[in-house]
Design a protein around this motif. Sequence first.
Motif, mmCIF file in Angstrom:
data_model
loop_
_atom_site.group_PDB
_atom_site.id
_atom_site.type_symbol
_atom_site.label_atom_id
_atom_site.label_comp_id
_atom_site.label_asym_id
_atom_site.label_seq_id
_atom_site.Cartn_x
_atom_site.Cartn_y
_atom_site.Cartn_z
ATOM 1 N N THR A 208 0.842 -1.195 0.000
ATOM 2 C CA THR A 208 0.000 0.000 0.000
ATOM 3 C C THR A 208 0.877 1.244 0.000
ATOM 4 O O THR A 208 0.642 2.182 -0.768
ATOM 5 C CB THR A 208 -0.941 0.013 1.225
ATOM 6 O OG1 THR A 208 -1.845 -1.090 1.131
ATOM 7 C CG2 THR A 208 -1.744 1.309 1.293
ATOM 8 N N TYR B 277 -1.659 -1.063 -5.012
ATOM 9 C CA TYR B 277 -2.932 -1.354 -4.363
ATOM 10 C C TYR B 277 -3.538 -2.691 -4.786
ATOM 11 O O TYR B 277 -4.055 -3.423 -3.947
ATOM 12 C CB TYR B 277 -3.920 -0.219 -4.608
ATOM 13 C CG TYR B 277 -3.379 1.135 -4.237
ATOM 14 C CD1 TYR B 277 -2.815 1.369 -2.974
ATOM 15 C CD2 TYR B 277 -3.396 2.187 -5.136
ATOM 16 C CE1 TYR B 277 -2.307 2.614 -2.625
ATOM 17 C CE2 TYR B 277 -2.897 3.441 -4.793
ATOM 18 C CZ TYR B 277 -2.351 3.643 -3.544
ATOM 19 O OH TYR B 277 -1.849 4.870 -3.199
ATOM 20 N N GLU B 278 -3.476 -3.000 -6.062
ATOM 21 C CA GLU B 278 -4.072 -4.263 -6.531
ATOM 22 C C GLU B 278 -3.347 -5.472 -5.952
ATOM 23 O O GLU B 278 -3.973 -6.498 -5.701
ATOM 24 C CB GLU B 278 -4.091 -4.305 -8.052
ATOM 25 C CG GLU B 278 -5.101 -3.325 -8.642
ATOM 26 C CD GLU B 278 -5.167 -3.356 -10.150
ATOM 27 O OE1 GLU B 278 -4.545 -4.250 -10.778
ATOM 28 O OE2 GLU B 278 -5.839 -2.480 -10.709
ATOM 29 N N GLU C 10 -4.339 -5.575 -1.947
ATOM 30 C CA GLU C 10 -5.715 -5.882 -1.549
ATOM 31 C C GLU C 10 -5.953 -7.347 -1.176
ATOM 32 O O GLU C 10 -6.479 -7.623 -0.086
ATOM 33 C CB GLU C 10 -6.694 -5.435 -2.640
ATOM 34 C CG GLU C 10 -8.143 -5.594 -2.234
ATOM 35 C CD GLU C 10 -9.090 -5.111 -3.311
ATOM 36 O OE1 GLU C 10 -10.126 -4.529 -2.944
ATOM 37 O OE2 GLU C 10 -8.803 -5.320 -4.518
ATOM 38 N N LYS D 104 -7.026 -8.471 2.618
ATOM 39 C CA LYS D 104 -8.375 -8.994 2.848
ATOM 40 C C LYS D 104 -8.373 -10.476 3.207
ATOM 41 O O LYS D 104 -9.193 -10.916 4.007
ATOM 42 C CB LYS D 104 -9.256 -8.731 1.628
ATOM 43 C CG LYS D 104 -9.634 -7.258 1.494
ATOM 44 C CD LYS D 104 -10.488 -6.992 0.290
ATOM 45 C CE LYS D 104 -11.835 -7.661 0.429
ATOM 46 N NZ LYS D 104 -12.711 -7.419 -0.726
ATOM 47 N N ILE E 264 -6.288 -2.392 6.097
ATOM 48 C CA ILE E 264 -7.296 -2.443 5.037
ATOM 49 C C ILE E 264 -7.903 -1.050 4.845
ATOM 50 O O ILE E 264 -8.069 -0.582 3.714
ATOM 51 C CB ILE E 264 -8.382 -3.491 5.347
ATOM 52 C CG1 ILE E 264 -7.769 -4.889 5.398
ATOM 53 C CG2 ILE E 264 -9.502 -3.428 4.297
ATOM 54 C CD1 ILE E 264 -8.712 -5.970 5.897
ATOM 55 N N LEU F 278 -5.428 1.066 3.055
ATOM 56 C CA LEU F 278 -5.380 0.727 1.634
ATOM 57 C C LEU F 278 -6.452 1.480 0.872
ATOM 58 O O LEU F 278 -6.166 2.154 -0.127
ATOM 59 C CB LEU F 278 -5.571 -0.784 1.439
ATOM 60 C CG LEU F 278 -5.931 -1.226 0.006
ATOM 61 C CD1 LEU F 278 -4.737 -1.071 -0.917
ATOM 62 C CD2 LEU F 278 -6.472 -2.640 -0.004
ATOM 63 N N TYR F 279 -7.688 1.364 1.329
ATOM 64 C CA TYR F 279 -8.778 1.964 0.579
ATOM 65 C C TYR F 279 -8.742 3.490 0.623
ATOM 66 O O TYR F 279 -9.123 4.144 -0.349
ATOM 67 C CB TYR F 279 -10.117 1.402 1.051
ATOM 68 C CG TYR F 279 -10.302 -0.033 0.603
ATOM 69 C CD1 TYR F 279 -10.112 -0.392 -0.730
ATOM 70 C CD2 TYR F 279 -10.642 -1.032 1.505
ATOM 71 C CE1 TYR F 279 -10.266 -1.705 -1.153
ATOM 72 C CE2 TYR F 279 -10.795 -2.348 1.094
ATOM 73 C CZ TYR F 279 -10.604 -2.680 -0.242
ATOM 74 O OH TYR F 279 -10.756 -3.986 -0.662
ATOM 75 N N TRP G 126 -6.059 4.420 -1.879
ATOM 76 C CA TRP G 126 -6.489 4.048 -3.226
ATOM 77 C C TRP G 126 -7.621 4.957 -3.712
ATOM 78 O O TRP G 126 -8.019 4.901 -4.856
ATOM 79 C CB TRP G 126 -6.938 2.597 -3.206
ATOM 80 C CG TRP G 126 -6.904 1.860 -4.503
ATOM 81 C CD1 TRP G 126 -6.675 2.349 -5.750
ATOM 82 C CD2 TRP G 126 -7.133 0.464 -4.674
ATOM 83 N NE1 TRP G 126 -6.735 1.349 -6.687
ATOM 84 C CE2 TRP G 126 -7.013 0.179 -6.040
ATOM 85 C CE3 TRP G 126 -7.417 -0.568 -3.786
ATOM 86 C CZ2 TRP G 126 -7.178 -1.104 -6.561
ATOM 87 C CZ3 TRP G 126 -7.577 -1.834 -4.295
ATOM 88 C CH2 TRP G 126 -7.460 -2.115 -5.668
ATOM 89 N N LYS H 125 -10.705 4.812 -2.571
ATOM 90 C CA LYS H 125 -11.967 4.076 -2.487
ATOM 91 C C LYS H 125 -12.588 4.350 -1.115
ATOM 92 O O LYS H 125 -12.606 3.501 -0.227
ATOM 93 C CB LYS H 125 -11.733 2.586 -2.720
ATOM 94 C CG LYS H 125 -11.222 2.290 -4.132
ATOM 95 C CD LYS H 125 -11.140 0.809 -4.399
ATOM 96 C CE LYS H 125 -10.750 0.553 -5.849
ATOM 97 N NZ LYS H 125 -10.875 -0.851 -6.213
ATOM 98 N N TRP I 274 -14.962 -0.605 6.005
ATOM 99 C CA TRP I 274 -14.022 -1.354 6.833
ATOM 100 C C TRP I 274 -13.752 -0.633 8.144
ATOM 101 O O TRP I 274 -13.588 -1.259 9.182
ATOM 102 C CB TRP I 274 -12.733 -1.630 6.064
ATOM 103 C CG TRP I 274 -12.892 -2.740 5.082
ATOM 104 C CD1 TRP I 274 -13.245 -2.632 3.759
ATOM 105 C CD2 TRP I 274 -12.766 -4.135 5.337
ATOM 106 N NE1 TRP I 274 -13.326 -3.865 3.195
ATOM 107 C CE2 TRP I 274 -13.033 -4.814 4.133
ATOM 108 C CE3 TRP I 274 -12.435 -4.882 6.468
ATOM 109 C CZ2 TRP I 274 -12.977 -6.198 4.030
ATOM 110 C CZ3 TRP I 274 -12.370 -6.270 6.357
ATOM 111 C CH2 TRP I 274 -12.650 -6.905 5.155
#
Length: 103
Positions: free
Chosen positions: A35, A40-41, A44, A48, A72, A75-76, A79, A81, A88
């Motif tokens: 991260t 990111y991909e 993830e 998770k 988590i 990360l989002y 990213w 998101k 989360w």
Amino acid sequence: AQSVWREALAIEQDNLPEKHWYRAYTESLLGGCLTDLQQYEAAEPLLKDSYPVVQAAKGEHGRYTIEALQRIVDLYEAWGKTDLATEWRAKLPKGSPTQPNAP
């Protein structure tokens, strides 16, 4: 740090069962590192997939569980998101350092 976590994970994969909490926690640490590197991909699935293993072993309120969950969220957020970050974040126990003390 990425190479260190990858090396540690390789050793753990050779010596610990697949669903061992420590191995999962190392996967979470590697995901956090990825991260930070904006991969990111790649981060993830590590984050998770490792979280429920750590949670099952250390409990919902355990330090390692909260740290894995926060990765988590991080990360989002990184990213972009935000909906997933919010989803989360809501799973963090009330009173944890990153969760407001909402009634």
